[in-house]
Design a protein around this motif. Structure first.
Motif, short mmCIF file in Angstrom:
data_model
loop_
_atom_site.label_atom_id
_atom_site.label_comp_id
_atom_site.label_asym_id
_atom_site.label_seq_id
_atom_site.Cartn_x
_atom_site.Cartn_y
_atom_site.Cartn_z
N GLU A 31 0.82 -1.20 0.00
CA GLU A 31 0.00 0.00 0.00
C GLU A 31 0.87 1.27 0.00
N GLN A 34 2.44 1.76 -3.45
CA GLN A 34 1.43 2.29 -4.37
C GLN A 34 1.21 3.78 -4.14
N ARG A 35 1.11 4.18 -2.89
CA ARG A 35 0.90 5.60 -2.56
C ARG A 35 2.09 6.44 -3.00
N HIS A 37 4.16 5.74 -5.42
CA HIS A 37 4.13 5.78 -6.89
C HIS A 37 3.16 6.88 -7.36
N GLU A 38 1.99 6.95 -6.73
CA GLU A 38 1.02 7.99 -7.08
C GLU A 38 1.59 9.38 -6.78
N ARG A 39 2.24 9.49 -5.64
CA ARG A 39 2.73 10.80 -5.18
C ARG A 39 3.88 11.32 -6.05
N GLN A 41 4.43 10.90 -9.09
CA GLN A 41 3.94 11.32 -10.41
C GLN A 41 3.69 12.83 -10.45
N ASP A 42 3.41 13.42 -9.30
CA ASP A 42 3.10 14.85 -9.23
C ASP A 42 4.35 15.73 -9.11
#
Length: 110
Positions: A31, A34-35, A37-39, A41-42
Motif C-alpha cells: 500500500e 502504491q501511494r 508511486h502515485e505521489r 507522479q506529481d
C-alpha cells in the motif's frame, strides 16, 4: 515490480538507484509503495521508474528525474520522508541510495 522499461529519455538526466534487502511482502508495504508511486507522479521533472525484486528479498528501484531540483523535491517530500522513516523502522534490513547523472543513454527493442 514494473513490467516495462523506461527508455527514450534525452540526456542529461538523473537517477536515484535504491537497493534494499527486506522480507517478502511485509505488512503495509504494498500500500505504501502504491501511494509513493502515485505521489511521485506529481513531482515536476519526474520521468519514470523501474523496479525488480529477487525471491531472496533483494530489491532495486531506479527512478529517473530531469534535474537535481526535481530529485531533491522528491527526497524532501513530507509523505515520502514519513514512508522512508517507517521503512527503516519496520521493513528494511539494509538499503543504499546512489544518485547519478546520466550523460548517455540508448535502448534496444525487438
Amino acid at each position: 515490480m514494473t513490467h516495462t522499461l523506461v527508455s527514450g529519455l534525452e540526456p542529461p538526466y538523473y537517477t536515484a538507484v535504491f537497493t534494499s534487502v527486506r522480507p517478502d511482502d511485509p505488512e503495509g508495504y504494498g500500500e505504501t509503495v502504491q501511494r509513493m508511486h502515485e505521489r511521485v507522479q506529481d513531482v515536476p521533472g519526474f520521468l519514470g521508474y523501474e523496479s525488480a525484486r529477487t525471491p531472496g528479498g533483494i530489491g532495486i528501484t531506479v527512478a529517473y528525474f530531469r534535474d537535481l531540483e526535481s530529485l531533491t523535491a522528491w527526497r524532501d517530500d513530507a509523505e515520502h520522508e514519513a514512508a522512508k522513516r517507517h521503512g527503516r523502522e519496520h521493513w528494511y534490513e539494509r538499503y543504499s541510495v546512489h544518485i547519478g547523472r546520466v550523460e548517455q543513454s540508448y535502448h534496444y527493442e525487438r
